[in-house]
Design a protein around this motif. Sequence first.
Motif, PDB file in Angstrom:
ATOM      1  N   ARG A  29     -64.345 -51.340 112.177  1.00 50.72           N
ATOM      2  CA  ARG A  29     -65.107 -51.169 110.942  1.00 50.72           C
ATOM      3  C   ARG A  29     -66.477 -50.629 111.331  1.00 50.72           C
ATOM      4  O   ARG A  29     -67.035 -50.992 112.375  1.00 50.72           O
ATOM      5  CB  ARG A  29     -65.211 -52.489 110.177  1.00 50.72           C
ATOM      6  N   VAL A  30     -67.017 -49.759 110.504  1.00 50.26           N
ATOM      7  CA  VAL A  30     -68.302 -49.132 110.782  1.00 50.26           C
ATOM      8  C   VAL A  30     -69.281 -49.539 109.693  1.00 50.26           C
ATOM      9  O   VAL A  30     -68.968 -49.446 108.500  1.00 50.26           O
ATOM     10  CB  VAL A  30     -68.171 -47.601 110.851  1.00 50.26           C
ATOM     11  N   ASN A  31     -70.459 -49.987 110.090  1.00 49.89           N
ATOM     12  CA  ASN A  31     -71.459 -50.491 109.164  1.00 49.89           C
ATOM     13  C   ASN A  31     -72.673 -49.567 109.151  1.00 49.89           C
ATOM     14  O   ASN A  31     -73.250 -49.269 110.193  1.00 49.89           O
ATOM     15  CB  ASN A  31     -71.891 -51.907 109.591  1.00 49.89           C
ATOM     16  N   PHE A  32     -73.055 -49.080 107.951  1.00 50.81           N
ATOM     17  CA  PHE A  32     -74.214 -48.229 107.774  1.00 50.81           C
ATOM     18  C   PHE A  32     -74.975 -48.632 106.523  1.00 50.81           C
ATOM     19  O   PHE A  32     -74.386 -49.209 105.598  1.00 50.81           O
ATOM     20  CB  PHE A  32     -73.802 -46.753 107.592  1.00 50.81           C
ATOM     21  N   ILE A  33     -76.258 -48.298 106.484  1.00 42.77           N
ATOM     22  CA  ILE A  33     -77.015 -48.296 105.244  1.00 42.77           C
ATOM     23  C   ILE A  33     -77.505 -46.877 105.027  1.00 42.77           C
ATOM     24  O   ILE A  33     -77.884 -46.183 105.981  1.00 42.77           O
ATOM     25  CB  ILE A  33     -78.188 -49.297 105.270  1.00 42.77           C
ATOM     26  N   ALA A  34     -77.447 -46.416 103.767  1.00 45.01           N
ATOM     27  CA  ALA A  34     -77.878 -45.054 103.444  1.00 45.01           C
ATOM     28  C   ALA A  34     -78.623 -45.068 102.123  1.00 45.01           C
ATOM     29  O   ALA A  34     -78.383 -45.917 101.262  1.00 45.01           O
ATOM     30  CB  ALA A  34     -76.672 -44.117 103.361  1.00 45.01           C
ATOM     31  N   SER A  35     -79.521 -44.107 101.969  1.00 42.40           N
ATOM     32  CA  SER A  35     -80.244 -43.944 100.719  1.00 42.40           C
ATOM     33  C   SER A  35     -79.356 -43.237  99.695  1.00 42.40           C
ATOM     34  O   SER A  35     -78.255 -42.767 100.013  1.00 42.40           O
ATOM     35  CB  SER A  35     -81.514 -43.127 100.955  1.00 42.40           C
ATOM     36  N   LEU A  36     -79.844 -43.112  98.469  1.00 41.04           N
ATOM     37  CA  LEU A  36     -79.086 -42.418  97.435  1.00 41.04           C
ATOM     38  C   LEU A  36     -78.843 -40.957  97.781  1.00 41.04           C
ATOM     39  O   LEU A  36     -77.843 -40.368  97.340  1.00 41.04           O
ATOM     40  CB  LEU A  36     -79.830 -42.512  96.094  1.00 41.04           C
ATOM     41  N   LEU A 169     -61.076 -58.002 122.923  1.00 43.31           N
ATOM     42  CA  LEU A 169     -62.094 -57.610 121.942  1.00 43.31           C
ATOM     43  C   LEU A 169     -61.437 -56.684 120.920  1.00 43.31           C
ATOM     44  O   LEU A 169     -61.486 -55.462 121.037  1.00 43.31           O
ATOM     45  CB  LEU A 169     -63.265 -56.926 122.644  1.00 43.31           C
ATOM     46  N   GLU A 170     -60.814 -57.266 119.919  1.00 45.80           N
ATOM     47  CA  GLU A 170     -60.007 -56.505 118.972  1.00 45.80           C
ATOM     48  C   GLU A 170     -60.771 -56.114 117.716  1.00 45.80           C
ATOM     49  O   GLU A 170     -60.585 -55.022 117.191  1.00 45.80           O
ATOM     50  CB  GLU A 170     -58.756 -57.294 118.587  1.00 45.80           C
ATOM     51  N   HIS A 171     -61.600 -57.007 117.206  1.00 44.70           N
ATOM     52  CA  HIS A 171     -62.379 -56.711 116.005  1.00 44.70           C
ATOM     53  C   HIS A 171     -63.683 -56.034 116.421  1.00 44.70           C
ATOM     54  O   HIS A 171     -64.610 -56.680 116.905  1.00 44.70           O
ATOM     55  CB  HIS A 171     -62.663 -57.987 115.218  1.00 44.70           C
ATOM     56  N   VAL A 172     -63.751 -54.736 116.219  1.00 47.23           N
ATOM     57  CA  VAL A 172     -64.891 -53.932 116.662  1.00 47.23           C
ATOM     58  C   VAL A 172     -65.724 -53.540 115.440  1.00 47.23           C
ATOM     59  O   VAL A 172     -65.191 -53.012 114.464  1.00 47.23           O
ATOM     60  CB  VAL A 172     -64.428 -52.665 117.401  1.00 47.23           C
ATOM     61  N   THR A 173     -67.022 -53.796 115.511  1.00 49.85           N
ATOM     62  CA  THR A 173     -67.933 -53.360 114.461  1.00 49.85           C
ATOM     63  C   THR A 173     -68.841 -52.272 115.022  1.00 49.85           C
ATOM     64  O   THR A 173     -69.594 -52.507 115.968  1.00 49.85           O
ATOM     65  CB  THR A 173     -68.795 -54.516 113.925  1.00 49.85           C
ATOM     66  N   GLY A 174     -68.737 -51.067 114.464  1.00 48.00           N
ATOM     67  CA  GLY A 174     -69.570 -49.954 114.885  1.00 48.00           C
ATOM     68  C   GLY A 174     -70.845 -49.892 114.062  1.00 48.00           C
ATOM     69  O   GLY A 174     -70.803 -50.058 112.844  1.00 48.00           O
ATOM     70  N   GLU A 175     -71.962 -49.642 114.742  1.00 51.17           N
ATOM     71  CA  GLU A 175     -73.257 -49.623 114.068  1.00 51.17           C
ATOM     72  C   GLU A 175     -73.986 -48.283 114.217  1.00 51.17           C
ATOM     73  O   GLU A 175     -75.192 -48.209 114.055  1.00 51.17           O
ATOM     74  CB  GLU A 175     -74.123 -50.771 114.589  1.00 51.17           C
ATOM     75  N   GLY A 176     -73.243 -47.223 114.499  1.00 49.67           N
ATOM     76  CA  GLY A 176     -73.882 -45.901 114.563  1.00 49.67           C
ATOM     77  C   GLY A 176     -74.112 -45.438 115.984  1.00 49.67           C
ATOM     78  O   GLY A 176     -73.699 -46.087 116.935  1.00 49.67           O
ATOM     79  N   GLY A 177     -74.737 -44.282 116.042  1.00 53.36           N
ATOM     80  CA  GLY A 177     -75.287 -43.474 114.972  1.00 53.36           C
ATOM     81  C   GLY A 177     -74.288 -42.496 114.389  1.00 53.36           C
ATOM     82  O   GLY A 177     -73.073 -42.584 114.607  1.00 53.36           O
ATOM     83  N   PRO A 178     -74.821 -41.518 113.603  1.00 57.06           N
ATOM     84  CA  PRO A 178     -73.963 -40.564 112.915  1.00 57.06           C
ATOM     85  C   PRO A 178     -73.010 -39.798 113.828  1.00 57.06           C
ATOM     86  O   PRO A 178     -71.857 -39.570 113.466  1.00 57.06           O
ATOM     87  CB  PRO A 178     -74.979 -39.627 112.247  1.00 57.06           C
ATOM     88  N   ALA A 179     -73.462 -39.399 115.015  1.00 56.51           N
ATOM     89  CA  ALA A 179     -72.595 -38.620 115.909  1.00 56.51           C
ATOM     90  C   ALA A 179     -71.403 -39.455 116.367  1.00 56.51           C
ATOM     91  O   ALA A 179     -70.270 -38.961 116.427  1.00 56.51           O
ATOM     92  CB  ALA A 179     -73.385 -38.124 117.116  1.00 56.51           C
ATOM     93  N   LEU A 180     -71.638 -40.727 116.675  1.00 53.95           N
ATOM     94  CA  LEU A 180     -70.539 -41.595 117.092  1.00 53.95           C
ATOM     95  C   LEU A 180     -69.583 -41.830 115.930  1.00 53.95           C
ATOM     96  O   LEU A 180     -68.361 -41.829 116.111  1.00 53.95           O
ATOM     97  CB  LEU A 180     -71.091 -42.928 117.609  1.00 53.95           C
ATOM     98  N   PHE A 181     -70.119 -42.023 114.731  1.00 57.44           N
ATOM     99  CA  PHE A 181     -69.269 -42.222 113.562  1.00 57.44           C
ATOM    100  C   PHE A 181     -68.399 -40.997 113.319  1.00 57.44           C
ATOM    101  O   PHE A 181     -67.192 -41.106 113.087  1.00 57.44           O
ATOM    102  CB  PHE A 181     -70.148 -42.514 112.345  1.00 57.44           C
TER     103      PHE A 181
END
Length: 242
Positions: A29-36, A169-181
């Motif tokens: 799962r990948v977690n980001f915050i973005a503006s409008l 380590l099965e449940h992976v949380t991705g936190e960026g950045g854009p290039a990795l996503f």
Amino acid sequence: MRRLFPEPGELSAEELVEAYRLPPGRSLRVNFIASLDGAVTVEGRSGGLGTPGDKQVFRTLRALADVVLVGFGTAATEGYRPIDPGSPVGLLRTSLGRPATAPIAVVSRRASPAPGDPLAVPSTILITCAASDAGRRAALAEAGVDVLVCGEDDVDLRAALDALAERGLEHVTGEGGPALFRSALAAGIVDELDLSIAPALVGGGPRLLGDAGLPELLRARLLQVLEEDGVLFTRYAVDRRF
């Protein structure tokens, strides 16, 4: 925090955890915050878009993760450190019956972390490729970093997830950045996007996927929408056709 979809209602802290809990098995799962307008940073950092609710979701996702995946550039810019057992994330993990900390897996084609960096410690995993400097890899391994060589000229992210799973380590949380996503999407390995949408307009800066496109259009299916202080916290299942 309140849920708008699929079942409207107020959420306690415990119910928020359950709202993000995943079934057993491998996932990214990948977690980001973005503006409008799609910006993911303000003056170079994501914290300018953050709110108390976003921090709560961030802590929840880290508490549920087996490992945090992040690109070296993001880790350096955001000042990443190992997860402290006494931090809010560590305490939440403990309250859930999980280990108090989880490793940070840093992706770097050049094996960029240097011995002495905050993340050059035994709890860190470096994911790099064979084209990176062998001397740097050896020095980081000597410092206790778990060095994974995945791919020849570039990092093979699918192989990296396999290697993490072999370590439990099965449940992976991705936190960026854009290039990795973007690379993870192109590799067809992203299961879920958890996107916080901040009620703000930035007018510039990095976007969710950077400037490059994807091989083809990807569809996503809405799973959940939460809200607090005007921020929408969404969960999307991502199409994995590639």
